[in-house]
Design a protein around this motif. Structure first.
Motif, PDB file in Angstrom:
ATOM      1  N   GLY A 207       0.783  -1.228   0.000  1.00  0.00           N
ATOM      2  CA  GLY A 207       0.000   0.000   0.000  1.00  0.00           C
ATOM      3  C   GLY A 207       0.815   1.278   0.000  1.00  0.00           C
ATOM      4  O   GLY A 207       0.266   2.369   0.094  1.00  0.00           O
ATOM      5  N   ARG A 208       2.137   1.126  -0.105  1.00  0.00           N
ATOM      6  CA  ARG A 208       2.973   2.335  -0.129  1.00  0.00           C
ATOM      7  C   ARG A 208       3.831   2.342  -1.383  1.00  0.00           C
ATOM      8  O   ARG A 208       4.114   1.291  -1.948  1.00  0.00           O
ATOM      9  N   ILE A 209       4.259   3.556  -1.773  1.00  0.00           N
ATOM     10  CA  ILE A 209       5.205   3.641  -2.874  1.00  0.00           C
ATOM     11  C   ILE A 209       6.567   3.242  -2.328  1.00  0.00           C
ATOM     12  O   ILE A 209       7.130   3.926  -1.479  1.00  0.00           O
ATOM     13  N   HIS A 210       7.046   2.122  -2.819  1.00  0.00           N
ATOM     14  CA  HIS A 210       8.314   1.604  -2.317  1.00  0.00           C
ATOM     15  C   HIS A 210       9.474   2.221  -3.086  1.00  0.00           C
ATOM     16  O   HIS A 210      10.551   2.443  -2.547  1.00  0.00           O
ATOM     17  N   GLU A 211       9.218   2.481  -4.344  1.00  0.00           N
ATOM     18  CA  GLU A 211      10.242   3.079  -5.203  1.00  0.00           C
ATOM     19  C   GLU A 211       9.540   3.679  -6.416  1.00  0.00           C
ATOM     20  O   GLU A 211       8.577   3.108  -6.920  1.00  0.00           O
ATOM     21  N   SER A 212      10.030   4.812  -6.896  1.00  0.00           N
ATOM     22  CA  SER A 212       9.450   5.372  -8.121  1.00  0.00           C
ATOM     23  C   SER A 212      10.517   6.149  -8.854  1.00  0.00           C
ATOM     24  O   SER A 212      11.539   6.533  -8.263  1.00  0.00           O
ATOM     25  N   GLY A 213      10.293   6.365 -10.129  1.00  0.00           N
ATOM     26  CA  GLY A 213      11.262   7.129 -10.907  1.00  0.00           C
ATOM     27  C   GLY A 213      11.102   6.871 -12.389  1.00  0.00           C
ATOM     28  O   GLY A 213      10.185   6.155 -12.806  1.00  0.00           O
ATOM     29  N   PRO A 214      12.013   7.453 -13.189  1.00  0.00           N
ATOM     30  CA  PRO A 214      11.958   7.261 -14.637  1.00  0.00           C
ATOM     31  C   PRO A 214      12.041   5.773 -14.986  1.00  0.00           C
ATOM     32  O   PRO A 214      12.833   5.029 -14.388  1.00  0.00           O
ATOM     33  N   ALA A 215      11.236   5.366 -15.948  1.00  0.00           N
ATOM     34  CA  ALA A 215      11.146   3.947 -16.288  1.00  0.00           C
ATOM     35  C   ALA A 215      12.497   3.386 -16.738  1.00  0.00           C
ATOM     36  O   ALA A 215      12.867   2.279 -16.335  1.00  0.00           O
ATOM     37  N   ALA A 216      13.216   4.141 -17.553  1.00  0.00           N
ATOM     38  CA  ALA A 216      14.480   3.628 -18.094  1.00  0.00           C
ATOM     39  C   ALA A 216      15.432   3.273 -16.949  1.00  0.00           C
ATOM     40  O   ALA A 216      16.048   2.198 -16.940  1.00  0.00           O
ATOM     41  N   ARG A 217      15.492   4.175 -15.974  1.00  0.00           N
ATOM     42  CA  ARG A 217      16.389   3.935 -14.842  1.00  0.00           C
ATOM     43  C   ARG A 217      15.887   2.767 -13.990  1.00  0.00           C
ATOM     44  O   ARG A 217      16.659   1.901 -13.586  1.00  0.00           O
ATOM     45  N   PHE A 218      14.583   2.760 -13.748  1.00  0.00           N
ATOM     46  CA  PHE A 218      14.006   1.701 -12.916  1.00  0.00           C
ATOM     47  C   PHE A 218      14.276   0.321 -13.522  1.00  0.00           C
ATOM     48  O   PHE A 218      14.730  -0.591 -12.827  1.00  0.00           O
ATOM     49  N   PHE A 219      14.010   0.189 -14.814  1.00  0.00           N
ATOM     50  CA  PHE A 219      14.164  -1.136 -15.421  1.00  0.00           C
ATOM     51  C   PHE A 219      15.630  -1.514 -15.607  1.00  0.00           C
ATOM     52  O   PHE A 219      15.976  -2.687 -15.604  1.00  0.00           O
ATOM     53  N   ALA A 220      16.497  -0.516 -15.754  1.00  0.00           N
ATOM     54  CA  ALA A 220      17.922  -0.811 -15.891  1.00  0.00           C
ATOM     55  C   ALA A 220      18.516  -1.273 -14.561  1.00  0.00           C
ATOM     56  O   ALA A 220      19.438  -2.086 -14.536  1.00  0.00           O
ATOM     57  N   GLY A 221      17.966  -0.786 -13.471  1.00  0.00           N
ATOM     58  CA  GLY A 221      18.504  -1.192 -12.174  1.00  0.00           C
ATOM     59  C   GLY A 221      17.760  -0.523 -11.051  1.00  0.00           C
ATOM     60  O   GLY A 221      18.081   0.591 -10.653  1.00  0.00           O
ATOM     61  N   PRO A 222      16.746  -1.189 -10.519  1.00  0.00           N
ATOM     62  CA  PRO A 222      15.981  -0.588  -9.431  1.00  0.00           C
ATOM     63  C   PRO A 222      16.866  -0.422  -8.202  1.00  0.00           C
ATOM     64  O   PRO A 222      17.847  -1.148  -8.031  1.00  0.00           O
ATOM     65  N   SER A 223      16.516   0.543  -7.359  1.00  0.00           N
ATOM     66  CA  SER A 223      17.416   0.790  -6.233  1.00  0.00           C
ATOM     67  C   SER A 223      17.032   0.027  -4.975  1.00  0.00           C
ATOM     68  O   SER A 223      17.807   0.033  -4.016  1.00  0.00           O
ATOM     69  N   THR A 224      15.890  -0.629  -4.944  1.00  0.00           N
ATOM     70  CA  THR A 224      15.552  -1.411  -3.751  1.00  0.00           C
ATOM     71  C   THR A 224      15.607  -2.901  -4.088  1.00  0.00           C
ATOM     72  O   THR A 224      15.273  -3.316  -5.196  1.00  0.00           O
ATOM     73  N   PRO A 225      16.014  -3.715  -3.124  1.00  0.00           N
ATOM     74  CA  PRO A 225      16.073  -5.160  -3.378  1.00  0.00           C
ATOM     75  C   PRO A 225      14.695  -5.753  -3.685  1.00  0.00           C
ATOM     76  O   PRO A 225      14.582  -6.686  -4.476  1.00  0.00           O
ATOM     77  N   GLU A 226      13.645  -5.159  -3.106  1.00  0.00           N
ATOM     78  CA  GLU A 226      12.288  -5.678  -3.356  1.00  0.00           C
ATOM     79  C   GLU A 226      11.885  -5.466  -4.813  1.00  0.00           C
ATOM     80  O   GLU A 226      11.297  -6.347  -5.441  1.00  0.00           O
ATOM     81  N   ALA A 227      12.181  -4.265  -5.338  1.00  0.00           N
ATOM     82  CA  ALA A 227      11.850  -3.999  -6.741  1.00  0.00           C
ATOM     83  C   ALA A 227      12.681  -4.891  -7.652  1.00  0.00           C
ATOM     84  O   ALA A 227      12.175  -5.418  -8.651  1.00  0.00           O
ATOM     85  N   ALA A 228      13.950  -5.084  -7.309  1.00  0.00           N
ATOM     86  CA  ALA A 228      14.800  -5.960  -8.114  1.00  0.00           C
ATOM     87  C   ALA A 228      14.245  -7.381  -8.112  1.00  0.00           C
ATOM     88  O   ALA A 228      14.165  -8.034  -9.159  1.00  0.00           O
ATOM     89  N   ALA A 229      13.828  -7.844  -6.947  1.00  0.00           N
ATOM     90  CA  ALA A 229      13.265  -9.194  -6.845  1.00  0.00           C
ATOM     91  C   ALA A 229      11.974  -9.301  -7.650  1.00  0.00           C
ATOM     92  O   ALA A 229      11.739 -10.286  -8.362  1.00  0.00           O
ATOM     93  N   PHE A 230      11.157  -8.267  -7.567  1.00  0.00           N
ATOM     94  CA  PHE A 230       9.891  -8.262  -8.300  1.00  0.00           C
ATOM     95  C   PHE A 230      10.156  -8.339  -9.807  1.00  0.00           C
ATOM     96  O   PHE A 230       9.508  -9.101 -10.531  1.00  0.00           O
ATOM     97  N   LEU A 231      11.129  -7.569 -10.278  1.00  0.00           N
ATOM     98  CA  LEU A 231      11.454  -7.573 -11.713  1.00  0.00           C
ATOM     99  C   LEU A 231      12.004  -8.916 -12.160  1.00  0.00           C
ATOM    100  O   LEU A 231      11.797  -9.340 -13.293  1.00  0.00           O
ATOM    101  N   ARG A 232      12.708  -9.596 -11.251  1.00  0.00           N
ATOM    102  CA  ARG A 232      13.238 -10.936 -11.578  1.00  0.00           C
ATOM    103  C   ARG A 232      12.126 -11.965 -11.653  1.00  0.00           C
ATOM    104  O   ARG A 232      12.325 -13.081 -12.094  1.00  0.00           O
ATOM    105  N   GLY A 233      10.949 -11.597 -11.127  1.00  0.00           N
ATOM    106  CA  GLY A 233       9.846 -12.550 -11.122  1.00  0.00           C
ATOM    107  C   GLY A 233       9.758 -13.330  -9.826  1.00  0.00           C
ATOM    108  O   GLY A 233       8.997 -14.290  -9.738  1.00  0.00           O
ATOM    109  N   ASP A 234      10.542 -12.933  -8.836  1.00  0.00           N
ATOM    110  CA  ASP A 234      10.431 -13.577  -7.524  1.00  0.00           C
ATOM    111  C   ASP A 234       9.115 -13.187  -6.867  1.00  0.00           C
ATOM    112  O   ASP A 234       8.521 -12.160  -7.190  1.00  0.00           O
ATOM    113  N   ILE A 235       8.690 -13.988  -5.914  1.00  0.00           N
ATOM    114  CA  ILE A 235       7.512 -13.629  -5.135  1.00  0.00           C
ATOM    115  C   ILE A 235       7.944 -12.613  -4.091  1.00  0.00           C
ATOM    116  O   ILE A 235       8.860 -12.867  -3.299  1.00  0.00           O
TER     117      ILE A 235
END
Ligand code: ADP
Ligand code: MG
Length: 237
Positions: A207-235
């Motif tokens: 329910g909170r914004i955990h991370e936000s920013g320009p899409a190019a930067r986010f997809f190239a390398g998110p700054s939080t481990p949770e976002a990175a895990a989410f992008l990897r397809g982890d639960i």
């Protein structure tokens, strides 16, 4: 014309029966681009969109448009994940938002026919809307949302129930709307879609914004481990 954007959320929190659905959220939506809300199921994507559109009042904080709320509301449209249509013809569904805004019957009809052609719905104009296929129904929902040329369009997982071909069509219409100046705010669970469409990413968790920013930067390398895990397809919980 004075714009409804930017939209500013300050500590905005939505509750239902005391339970926090989303927030507190601090976020500014500038005048252009495509913002995509992503995050696990239940992370608050739908609630965030509903809160911004004013479908439910905030319990705490503020959702401030740059125009009085009633005027800002007239310049927004919302497409639901499971589209709903009036039990009337496709033509009547398309004309409806214009009729509500005082456009004449003939004027509304002409615009409806024009947008139906753009959305490949001309053959269905006389058909009862509830009898449309899933893809046609979502095209109708989007056409009906865009017929008033809204300044802001909220779309909640508009392709969730669609196959690849229908998804490609809807994405084409969404990006065309964005290119012609409609500010698009979309939720999706489809990371491929988020990569294709987003200029700006809002990653929600609990329910909170955990991370936000320009899409190019986010997809190239998110700054939080949770976002990175989410992008990897982890639960991510
Ligand atoms: N109508 C509702 N009544 C009660 N709780 C709800 C309702 N809608 C959503 N929630 C809860 O709010 C939280 C956020 O849900 P939602 O905004 O639907 O997330 P998402 O769209 O990311 O899946 C979840 O915990 C969900 O269970
Ligand atoms: Mg949702």
């Amino acid at each position: 014309m004075v714009a409804a954007l930017p939209l500013t959320l300050r500590g905005a929190t939505l509750r239902r029966r005391g339970r926090r659905l989303v927030g507190p959220v601090d976020l500014t939506l500038g005048p252009c681009g495509v913002t995509v809300a992503i995050g696990p199921n239940g992370s608050g994507k739908t609630s965030l969109l509903r809160m911004m559109h004013g479908l439910q009042r905030v319990a705490e904080g503020a959702v401030d448009w740059s125009l009085p709320e009633a005027e800002a509301r007239q310049r927004q449209a919302y497409v639901f994940q499971h589209p709903i249509a009036l039990r009337r013809s496709v033509l009547a569904n398309l004309a409806y938002p214009l009729r509500l805004r005082g456009v004449t019957r003939a004027g509304a009809r002409a615009k409806a026919e024009e947008i139906a052609a753009r959305f490949d719905l001309t053959a269905q104009l006389g058909q009862s809307a509830p009898s449309l296929s899933g893809g046609e129904m979502q095209r109708l929902a989007l056409a009906r949302a865009l017929i008033t040329m809204p300044e802001v369009l909220f779309a909640d997982e508009p392709c969730a129930a669609l196959d690849g071909a229908a998804t490609r069509e809807i994405e084409g219409h969404l990006t065309a709307a964005a290119a012609s100046g409609t500010r698009l705010v979309m939720a999706t669970h489809d990371m491929g879609q988020a990569r294709r469409i987003a200029d700006e990413v809002v990653f929600l968790l609990h329910g909170r914004i955990h991370e936000s920013g320009p899409a190019a930067r986010f997809f190239a390398g998110p700054s939080t481990p949770e976002a990175a895990a989410f992008l990897r397809g982890d639960i991510v919980e």
